[in-house]
Design an enzyme around this catalytic site. Sequence first.
Site, PDB file in Angstrom:
ATOM      1  N   GLU A 108      10.060  -3.949 -30.119  1.00 17.32           N
ATOM      2  CA  GLU A 108      11.474  -3.562 -30.227  1.00 17.32           C
ATOM      3  C   GLU A 108      11.648  -2.052 -30.314  1.00 17.32           C
ATOM      4  O   GLU A 108      12.551  -1.481 -29.697  1.00 17.32           O
ATOM      5  CB  GLU A 108      12.133  -4.233 -31.445  1.00 17.32           C
ATOM      6  CG  GLU A 108      12.261  -5.748 -31.345  1.00 17.32           C
ATOM      7  CD  GLU A 108      13.322  -6.213 -30.349  1.00 17.32           C
ATOM      8  OE1 GLU A 108      14.036  -5.378 -29.769  1.00 17.32           O
ATOM      9  OE2 GLU A 108      13.417  -7.445 -30.136  1.00 17.32           O
ATOM     10  N   GLU A 375      21.604 -10.914 -20.279  1.00 18.91           N
ATOM     11  CA  GLU A 375      20.756 -11.333 -19.153  1.00 18.91           C
ATOM     12  C   GLU A 375      21.520 -11.926 -17.973  1.00 18.91           C
ATOM     13  O   GLU A 375      21.134 -11.728 -16.811  1.00 18.91           O
ATOM     14  CB  GLU A 375      19.693 -12.332 -19.637  1.00 18.91           C
ATOM     15  CG  GLU A 375      18.659 -11.739 -20.564  1.00 18.91           C
ATOM     16  CD  GLU A 375      19.136 -11.528 -21.993  1.00 18.91           C
ATOM     17  OE1 GLU A 375      18.507 -10.738 -22.733  1.00 18.91           O
ATOM     18  OE2 GLU A 375      20.161 -12.153 -22.388  1.00 18.91           O
TER      19      GLU A 375
END
Length: 481
Positions: A108, A375
């Site tokens: 991350e 997405e």
Amino acid sequence: FKLKIFILNQFCGGFFLNQHYNPAFISLQMMKHAWDNYKRYAWGLNELKPISKQGHSSNLFGNIQGATIVDALDTLYIMEMKDEFKEAKEWVERNLDFNVNAEISVFEVNIRFVGGLLSAYYLSGEEIFRKKAVELGEKLLPAFNTPTGIPWALLNIKSGIGRNWPWASGGSSILAEFGTLHLEFIHLSHLSENPIFAEKVMNIRKVLNRLDKPEGLYPNYLNPSSGQWGQHHVSIGGLGDSFYEYLLKAWLMSDKTDEEGKKMYYDAVQAIETHLIRKSSGGLTYIAEWKGGLLEHKMGHLTCFAGGMFALGADGAPADKTGHHIELGAEIARTCHESYDRTSMKLGPEAFRFDGGVEAIATRQNEKYYILRPEVIETYMYMWRFTHDPKYRQWGWEAVEALEQYCRVDGGYSGIRDVYSNHQSHDDVQQSFFLSETLKYLYLLFSEDDLLPFEHWVFNTEAHPLPVLRGDDEKKEEEEK
């Protein structure tokens, strides 16, 4: 509020009449609302709680602060929000501090912080971003101190001690985590003139290429001590997703010289097609999950990025497969649009299933949430660029309307707990990736193709654009020196 609805109606009405969607709505209305509220209520903290109107800190970043600022830098720059970019840059100069005693997620922090700083540097040329990116890259290097060089998932950046998630198959590292460092680390070597970063990620490839792949597939778990696979679970969604994306993008980013990355990508896609891609009785193409040879007929929102990936890789596909890869991208885009269209709120669930007569619908309560994920919009953007079929802009605009109606709140944008419900229940988090990815991909979807053209830029998995590294350019630079 009435003015907001009036403006929205003006935009929507005008756009639908002439099929021309104005990207200014995304920047002037959405990005500005998200950023201004973050600045007002959570400035310098990682994320915003838009209902509570206070800061939110995920444990993924340890004590590192400012995730939203760093993640949003390039979006602000691309949208020409110059004042906001300037104040963000000043915060980075004065306050972005990596000398903290904190355990962070290597993955991350790499995709959001390293990726965000690299993009900000390449877009603006401001040296502070290069300096901070390399400084942070150096802090991540101890994660690779394992018997195989496969990095730990978690790292204390002060002590240099790493470990893996306790839930991950017998102490394994995760494919999508150690496989999603490549683009950023190649650029770190390029900018620092220190080969160590590139060496670390090239070694990961060596380890993977030595291993047997079950049916040509890459399991999600790999033990960094033994160098052996953990459980034979395979997913193109969470735990696997961006590994495949980075194989393709490593080849593209190398100006198509990284033949190893290219071969690994197209071989993997062949295995995915054979073993994971299925068609429902209603005609929807989906990508199932593979568990030791048995298929689970479930597709995650995260998996929806694959439509864009197939389209992006179509041009380099093996002989006569280009059209097939574009078609595959289009079919995944349609399935993911259906997952949105079959909810009350016209926003997609975290995961949806194809079994027991159900198609593209979430059947479990803990899969019905939407956390502002990008997405599906990402895939619309790629499909628009490669086909210019107007439906992708129309689908993107449907998402804009749904975000405005259900996720926009007084203090920013919030995720939703159940997209099938008739009443909103907000999760009270404005994710940093909403500014980095969701809004950027919407802006690009409605902009001209010459804004960040694909022949010059590759997006990392957090939508941070990184330039293609051209051999000739490097030779010219050397001569000029």
